[in-house]
Design a protein around this motif. Structure first.
Motif, PDB file in Angstrom:
ATOM      1  N   VAL A  52       0.869  -1.099  -0.066  1.00 49.68           N
ATOM      2  CA  VAL A  52       0.118  -0.008   0.045  1.00 49.68           C
ATOM      3  C   VAL A  52       0.704   1.262  -0.046  1.00 49.68           C
ATOM      4  N   GLY A  53       1.988   1.336   0.819  1.00 49.31           N
ATOM      5  CA  GLY A  53       2.980   2.301   0.877  1.00 49.31           C
ATOM      6  C   GLY A  53       3.528   2.775  -0.556  1.00 49.31           C
ATOM      7  N   PHE A  76      15.475  -7.609   6.815  1.00 48.35           N
ATOM      8  CA  PHE A  76      15.934  -6.132   7.141  1.00 48.35           C
ATOM      9  C   PHE A  76      16.334  -5.458   5.826  1.00 48.35           C
ATOM     10  N   LEU A  77      17.022  -6.259   4.914  1.00 50.21           N
ATOM     11  CA  LEU A  77      17.277  -5.502   3.698  1.00 50.21           C
ATOM     12  C   LEU A  77      16.162  -5.397   2.704  1.00 50.21           C
ATOM     13  N   TRP A  95      12.958  -1.015  -0.220  1.00 52.53           N
ATOM     14  CA  TRP A  95      11.633  -0.198  -0.486  1.00 52.53           C
ATOM     15  C   TRP A  95      12.102   1.088  -0.495  1.00 52.53           C
ATOM     16  N   GLY A  96      12.814   1.348   0.654  1.00 53.59           N
ATOM     17  CA  GLY A  96      13.271   3.022   1.013  1.00 53.59           C
ATOM     18  C   GLY A  96      13.959   3.740  -0.467  1.00 53.59           C
ATOM     19  N   ASN A 116      12.550   6.951  -4.304  1.00 53.87           N
ATOM     20  CA  ASN A 116      12.937   7.046  -5.736  1.00 53.87           C
ATOM     21  C   ASN A 116      14.315   7.168  -6.033  1.00 53.87           C
ATOM     22  N   VAL A 117      15.197   6.789  -5.265  1.00 51.02           N
ATOM     23  CA  VAL A 117      16.684   6.952  -5.280  1.00 51.02           C
ATOM     24  C   VAL A 117      17.430   6.030  -6.329  1.00 51.02           C
TER      25      VAL A 117
END
Length: 175
Positions: free
Chosen positions: A7-8, A65-66, A71-72, A78-79
């Motif tokens: 959802v995020g 945890f990776l 995701w980030g 959007n990196v």
């Protein structure tokens, strides 16, 4: 955890990071259950089970945890480009799924399945033979019979008669 991450990723505003926080709370709860509660149960079963559980659990949590980092960097900030994102997730999936499976199989090579409550029969054994053998063992255990011992509860076997006494050995397996 996965649904809130999805959802995020689909939300176009900065609210996506709120979903990310929910996903991280869920991830920390899973990590606690896996590395703390599950470890205690595995330790009580035996040292080989505990060692295999911790190696598989440790690998799983490390890789899991990776995923928030991926995701980030991709959906969240959007990196990195979409093709780099696909490679990142692909490598994580290859390590987390087949890598976990291989590690699990490797760890189970020294674990007796009976410790885990598994009763595995050989492929050459006919179906039901183990059940029959187990029933015979239970019958012998319940009646005090085993091996070459005969006679029980007022039975007459050849030259030996017993009357609710300990089994008498005749040297012949008449069971």
């Amino acid at each position: 955890m996965i649904v809130t991450g999805l959802v995020g990723a689909l939300v176009a505003s900065s609210y996506k990071w709120g979903y990310f926080v929910f996903a991280m709370f869920a991830l920390f709860f899973i990590a606690y259950e896996l590395l703390w509660v599950g470890r205690i149960h595995a330790r009580h079963i035996g040292p080989e089970v505990s060692r295999t559980y911790m190696s598989c659990g440790g690998l799983t949590i490390f890789l899991w945890f990776l995923y928030p980092i991926a995701w980030g960097l991709s959906e969240g900030g959007n990196v990195i480009a979409p093709d780099s994102e696909a490679i990142f997730y692909g490598i994580l999936d290859a390590l987390a799924k087949p890598g976990f499976g291989m590690l699990l199989l490797w760890g189970h090579r020294n674990i007796d399945p009976a410790i885990l409550g598994l009763h595995i029969r050989d492929y050459a054994d006919p179906i039901g033979a183990q059940r029959i053998n187990q029933n015979e063992k239970n019958t012998h255990a319940n009646h005090g019979l085993s091996g070459g011992l005969v006679g029980h509860d007022n039975t007459t076997t050849g030259a030996t008669t017993t009357n609710n006494t300990a089994p008498v050995s005749t040297g012949v397996n008449n069971v």
